[in-house]
Scaffold this motif. Structure first.
Motif, short mmCIF file in Angstrom:
data_model
loop_
_atom_site.label_atom_id
_atom_site.label_comp_id
_atom_site.label_asym_id
_atom_site.label_seq_id
_atom_site.Cartn_x
_atom_site.Cartn_y
_atom_site.Cartn_z
N GLY A 61 9.59 -3.77 7.23
CA GLY A 61 9.77 -2.99 6.03
C GLY A 61 9.97 -3.87 4.81
N PHE A 62 10.41 -3.25 3.74
CA PHE A 62 10.48 -3.94 2.44
C PHE A 62 11.56 -3.30 1.59
CE2 PHE A 62 7.34 -0.56 2.34
CZ PHE A 62 7.66 0.16 1.20
N ALA A 63 11.90 -3.98 0.50
CA ALA A 63 12.80 -3.45 -0.51
C ALA A 63 12.03 -3.33 -1.81
CB ALA A 63 14.02 -4.35 -0.69
N ALA A 64 12.16 -2.18 -2.47
CA ALA A 64 11.38 -1.94 -3.69
C ALA A 64 12.15 -1.01 -4.62
CB ALA A 64 10.03 -1.33 -3.35
N SER B 198 0.82 -1.21 0.00
CA SER B 198 0.00 0.00 0.00
C SER B 198 0.86 1.27 0.00
CB SER B 198 -0.94 0.01 1.21
OG SER B 198 -0.23 0.22 2.42
N PHE B 199 2.14 1.15 0.34
CA PHE B 199 3.04 2.29 0.30
C PHE B 199 3.50 2.59 -1.13
CE2 PHE B 199 3.29 1.19 4.73
CZ PHE B 199 3.56 2.38 5.39
N LEU B 200 3.33 1.65 -2.04
CA LEU B 200 3.87 1.76 -3.38
C LEU B 200 2.85 2.36 -4.34
CD1 LEU B 200 5.60 -1.73 -3.56
CD2 LEU B 200 6.62 0.47 -2.89
N PRO B 201 3.31 3.05 -5.38
CA PRO B 201 2.37 3.61 -6.37
C PRO B 201 1.64 2.53 -7.16
CG PRO B 201 4.65 3.90 -7.09
CD PRO B 201 4.71 3.44 -5.67
N ASN B 202 2.30 1.41 -7.40
CA ASN B 202 1.70 0.25 -8.05
C ASN B 202 2.62 -0.94 -7.80
OD1 ASN B 202 3.81 0.49 -10.11
ND2 ASN B 202 2.56 2.19 -10.89
N THR B 203 2.21 -2.10 -8.20
CA THR B 203 2.97 -3.31 -7.86
C THR B 203 3.95 -3.73 -8.94
OG1 THR B 203 1.18 -4.70 -8.72
CG2 THR B 203 1.15 -4.17 -6.36
N SER B 204 3.94 -3.09 -10.11
CA SER B 204 4.86 -3.48 -11.18
C SER B 204 5.40 -2.25 -11.89
CB SER B 204 4.18 -4.42 -12.17
OG SER B 204 3.09 -3.78 -12.80
N LEU B 205 6.58 -2.42 -12.49
CA LEU B 205 7.20 -1.36 -13.27
C LEU B 205 6.66 -1.35 -14.69
CD1 LEU B 205 10.86 -2.06 -12.08
CD2 LEU B 205 9.34 -0.27 -11.23
N ASP B 206 7.03 -0.34 -15.47
CA ASP B 206 6.59 -0.29 -16.86
C ASP B 206 7.08 -1.50 -17.65
OD1 ASP B 206 5.38 2.11 -16.33
OD2 ASP B 206 7.02 3.34 -17.12
N SER B 207 8.22 -2.04 -17.23
CA SER B 207 8.76 -3.22 -17.91
C SER B 207 7.98 -4.48 -17.60
CB SER B 207 10.23 -3.42 -17.50
OG SER B 207 10.31 -3.69 -16.11
N GLY B 208 7.11 -4.41 -16.60
CA GLY B 208 6.37 -5.58 -16.16
C GLY B 208 7.01 -6.31 -14.99
N ASP B 209 8.27 -5.94 -14.65
CA ASP B 209 8.94 -6.54 -13.50
C ASP B 209 8.26 -6.10 -12.21
OD1 ASP B 209 10.79 -7.81 -15.08
OD2 ASP B 209 12.27 -6.19 -14.96
N LYS C 129 9.51 10.15 -2.72
CA LYS C 129 8.93 11.27 -1.98
C LYS C 129 7.49 10.97 -1.58
CE LYS C 129 11.77 14.94 -4.03
NZ LYS C 129 11.77 16.16 -4.87
N ALA C 130 6.75 10.33 -2.48
CA ALA C 130 5.37 9.98 -2.16
C ALA C 130 5.30 8.93 -1.05
CB ALA C 130 4.67 9.46 -3.42
N VAL C 131 6.22 7.98 -1.08
CA VAL C 131 6.27 6.96 -0.03
C VAL C 131 6.56 7.61 1.31
CG1 VAL C 131 7.57 4.97 0.82
CG2 VAL C 131 6.93 5.09 -1.59
N LYS C 132 7.46 8.59 1.32
CA LYS C 132 7.83 9.26 2.57
C LYS C 132 6.66 10.02 3.19
CE LYS C 132 12.78 9.90 1.60
NZ LYS C 132 13.86 10.89 1.39
N SER C 133 5.69 10.39 2.38
CA SER C 133 4.55 11.15 2.89
C SER C 133 3.49 10.26 3.55
CB SER C 133 3.90 11.95 1.75
OG SER C 133 3.28 11.08 0.81
N ARG C 134 3.64 8.95 3.42
CA ARG C 134 2.62 8.04 3.95
C ARG C 134 2.76 7.88 5.45
NH1 ARG C 134 0.14 4.42 0.69
NH2 ARG C 134 -1.06 4.14 2.60
#
Length: 329
Positions: free
Chosen positions: A100-103, A76-87, A111-116
């Protein structure tokens, strides 16, 4: 070969033998499924993204009944679950080493993640180099000496050493299971073997991690094989160097079991590892139920709260696991 401070070296092996010759209770954990094997190069990543390790604080008055619930909260901290490449964007959801996590994130996404709500801090992934141990001769270990630790030990029988390194050559004679006892079972040991046809009573777990992928765990550097055999290589008769110095060789705990976590890879002539992978390897070792963590790699000039070995070691100690790592001058 790197040289160590004698004081650090002595403390290192004091705790090594303390845990081998004593018992400890290991927290019951649950094994997870293995990822498919891919080539050693891992997945492609966008040049616009960087890997960040993000630390978060669990929300108050919230209980995650299953780890998938916590993983969904991480997502839920991420803008979406996949990159434009599909990875996949999310590389690791950590269970024990941190909350926590690695992404993979761009600067703007970070910056958006830091605001959560719940965000604590983020660190950019770092590269770490391997280190090498010295000979057990320094400890005056010899199977024929009456005053030696071996004289009153069980050679490490029943203990599990997790090696965070460059993988393993499972066909090396040090890892045969001749005269090895049966390994511990659940709930003490919850690990899995990546190479079902290569594991035995000596090698009871093999896993490789690289940015969320599961590459070939074979040791192409030799360092991981060296470290694992130094720690717990089985007795090998007629060992020699180019036909000379024939004798019997073994590791310092020849009847201990080994679980291997490959997190170091060849890169432009060097063998290096990333913070995200190192944390993931330690995380799996804790979940699997090792008694000792062996990490002959270092993070030079990193503050403790940015050092994955220090962070992972603290998490391991909280679970009753003794972490061993090297220092350098």
């Amino acid at each position: 070969m790197e040289r160590f401070f004698q004081s650090s070296f002595t403390i290192f092996f004091f705790f090594f033998f303390f845990i081998i010759f004593s018992s400890s209770d290991i927290l019951q954990v649950h094994a997870a499924r293995l990822l498919p094997i891919i080539n050693e190069n891992g997945g492609n990543s966008s040049s616009e993204t960087k890997v960040y390790i993000v630390h978060v604080a669990e929300p108050n008055n919230t209980e995650f009944l299953h780890f998938t619930d916590k993983e969904n909260w991480y997502k839920s901290f991420l803008p979406n679950t996949s990159l434009d490449s599909g990875d996949p964007r999310l590389l690791y959801s950590y269970h024990h080493v941190i909350t926590g996590f690695a992404a993979k994130l761009t600067d703007g996404e970070l910056k958006a993640v830091k605001s959560r709500d719940g965000f604590v801090y983020a660190q950019e992934d770092q590269t770490h180099i391997l280190h090498t141990t010295n000979t057990p001769t320094y400890l005056k270990l010899h199977q024929d000496w009456d005053y030696d630790l071996w004289a009153s030990s069980s050679y490490g029988a029943g203990k599990i050493i997790g090696v965070i390194d460059s993988g393993i050559d499972p066909d090396h004679p040090s890892f045969k299971d001749d005269n090895m006892p049966q390994p511990p079972q659940a709930p003490v040991w919850n690990g899995q073997c990546y190479w079902a046809n290569k594991c035995n009573r000596k090698l009871i777990g093999i896993r490789a991690l690289r940015y969320g992928w599961a590459p070939d765990p074979y040791d192409r550097n030799g360092h991981g094989t060296h470290v694992a055999s130094t720690a717990a290589g089985n007795f090998v008769d007629d060992a020699n160097v180019l036909g000379e110095a024939n004798g019997r060789a073994s590791g310092m705990a020849p009847l201990a079991h080994l679980s291997i976590y490959k997190v170091l890879y060849n890169n432009n002539g060097k063998t290096v590892g990333q913070s995200a992978d190192i944390l993931a390897g330690i995380d799996w070792a804790i979940r699997d139920g090792v008694h000792i963590l062996q990490m002959s790699l270092g993070a030079v000039s990193l503050q403790m709260f940015h050092n994955p070995v220090a962070i992972g070691s603290f998490a391991a100690m909280r679970q009753g696991i003794v972490p061993l790592c090297c220092s350098r001058e």
